[in-house]
Design an enzyme around this catalytic site. Structure first.
Site, short mmCIF file in Angstrom:
data_model
loop_
_atom_site.label_atom_id
_atom_site.label_comp_id
_atom_site.label_asym_id
_atom_site.label_seq_id
_atom_site.Cartn_x
_atom_site.Cartn_y
_atom_site.Cartn_z
N ASN A 23 121.32 34.68 19.97
CA ASN A 23 121.06 35.96 19.31
C ASN A 23 121.26 37.12 20.28
OD1 ASN A 23 120.20 34.27 17.30
ND2 ASN A 23 118.22 35.28 17.00
N HIS B 294 116.85 33.17 21.45
CA HIS B 294 116.65 34.58 21.09
C HIS B 294 116.60 35.41 22.37
CE1 HIS B 294 115.42 34.54 16.71
NE2 HIS B 294 115.66 33.28 16.97
N GLY B 295 116.66 36.73 22.20
CA GLY B 295 116.50 37.63 23.35
C GLY B 295 117.54 37.39 24.43
N SER C 244 117.93 41.91 10.85
CA SER C 244 116.54 41.86 11.32
C SER C 244 115.65 42.62 10.34
CB SER C 244 116.44 42.52 12.70
OG SER C 244 116.66 43.91 12.56
N GLU D 220 110.90 28.91 14.32
CA GLU D 220 110.64 29.21 15.74
C GLU D 220 109.35 28.53 16.17
OE1 GLU D 220 111.09 33.28 17.12
OE2 GLU D 220 109.27 33.10 18.31
N ASP E 181 109.95 32.91 10.55
CA ASP E 181 109.29 32.96 11.86
C ASP E 181 107.78 32.79 11.66
OD1 ASP E 181 108.21 33.49 14.30
OD2 ASP E 181 109.20 35.42 14.61
N ASP F 257 117.24 37.29 10.13
CA ASP F 257 116.65 37.12 11.46
C ASP F 257 115.14 37.40 11.36
OD1 ASP F 257 116.60 36.83 14.24
OD2 ASP F 257 117.10 38.93 14.62
N HIS G 130 112.97 39.53 23.82
CA HIS G 130 113.77 40.52 23.08
C HIS G 130 113.78 41.86 23.83
CE1 HIS G 130 112.52 37.86 19.60
NE2 HIS G 130 113.83 37.87 19.49
N GLY G 131 114.89 42.58 23.72
CA GLY G 131 114.95 43.93 24.30
C GLY G 131 115.52 43.94 25.71
P1 13P Z 1 118.20 40.91 22.21
O1 13P Z 1 118.01 42.26 21.60
O2 13P Z 1 117.44 40.72 23.46
O3 13P Z 1 119.65 40.55 22.34
O4 13P Z 1 117.57 39.85 21.19
C1 13P Z 1 118.15 39.66 19.93
C2 13P Z 1 117.43 38.64 19.13
O5 13P Z 1 116.91 37.67 19.66
C3 13P Z 1 117.35 38.81 17.68
O6 13P Z 1 116.56 37.86 17.07
#
Ligand code: 13P
Length: 283
Positions: A229, A207-208, A49, A133, A103, A81, A179-180
């Site tokens: 991801n 993602h996320g 990332s 994306e 992105d 990423d 994400h997160g």
């Molecule tokens: P998370 O941290 O929610 O797993 O998301 C990771 C991600 O999408 C990286 O691009």
């Protein structure tokens, strides 16, 4: 063995499973993920990332990823990423990444198509795969934050136009993940995944995906998600491993002793994800 994102994800697309894309920042994390892939005989994507590149430097991440890929029999993709700009994507290609994400979701549709095509022209010429994306995924991935109110689900018609005009290898879609760490339980728009898959017939990316219930992930895979991801869930496992070890051994000062249980905890978390994604035995 280092392979391209296209090679790996086309197989996942044809055979209806997903490959885990796990964020890497240091040697222990790379080793944990590769050992998990070997034990599960699974293909895997190591991804860096913005924060990972800042933390370790592109040279270290590229060297670690390439070495890990060379040393193992399982297929490994080294992926950027959320590439933010053309120059950074080029730098990663130059350092040997086999797949990159550009992105362009912060631009309007035409702007996103333009930046994606600019990257594709160079990347495809040197055999590197490209993920783009469309729509806006909420939450925070390192220092990139998309406010919940600005998150926009992917429009299937726009997605069709986007793919026709770019020839991108895989597409990350916004269908309700963020994400997160989630505050409540995320609700995925499964119909949207199904419609987009039917209209595009190509590898789709989620993602996320940390914190999304296993059953929801399995359903998303059955409907056509091929790359998943994961970052946060691995961080949680790593941190738990360190905390538990230091609680039992508060006087230990050896980084190798402290990081070994963290690596093991992360490896188990990766293996569990691979089982849910259906990539076990696909190497
Ligand atoms: P998370 O941290 O929610 O797993 O998301 C990771 C991600 O999408 C990286 O691009």
């Amino acid at each position: 063995m280092l392979v391209t994102g296209k090679e790996l994800l086309q197989d996942a697309h044809k055979n209806n499973y997903a490959v885990g894309a796990f964020n890497v920042n240091n040697m222990e994390i790379v080793q944990a993920i590769i050992e998990a892939a070997e034990e599960m005989n699974s293909p895997v994507i190591l991804q860096a990332s913005q924060g990972g590149l800042k933390y370790a430097g592109v040279e270290y991440i590229a060297a670690l990823g390439k070495l890990a890929a060379e040393k193992t029999k399982v297929p490994v993709v080294l992926h950027l990423d959320h590439g933010t700009d053309f120059d950074q994507v080029m730098l990663c290609i130059r350092h040997g990444f086999s797949s990159v994400m550009i992105d362009g979701s912060k631009f309007d549709l035409n702007g996103n198509i333009a930046i994606t095509n600019k990257v594709i022209e160079v990347a495809h010429a040197v055999g590197v795969s490209v993920e783009a994306e469309l729509g806006k995924i909420g939450g925070t991935e390192d220092h990139i934050t998309v406010d919940e109110k600005d998150a926009v689900f992917t429009d299937p018609n726009e997605a069709k136009r986007f793919v026709e005009e770019t020839n991108v290898d895989s597409l990350a879609i916004a269908v309700g993940t963020a994400h997160g760490v989630y505050k409540g339980e995320p609700k995925l728009d499964f119909d949207r995944i199904k419609i987009i898959k039917e209209m595009l017939n190509m590898p789709l990316v989620l993602h996320g995906s940390s914190g999304v219930p296993d059953e929801a992930i399995k359903k998303a895979v059955s409907l056509g998600i091929n790359k998943i991801n994961i970052d946060t869930d691995l961080r949680i496992a790593f941190a738990k491993g360190i905390k538990e070890f230091l609680k039992k051994n508060p006087d230990n000062i050896d980084p190798r002793k402290i990081l070994t249980p963290a690596k093991e905890a992360m490896k188990e978390a990766v293996k569990a994800k691979m089982t849910i994604f259906g990539s076990v035995g696909r190497a």
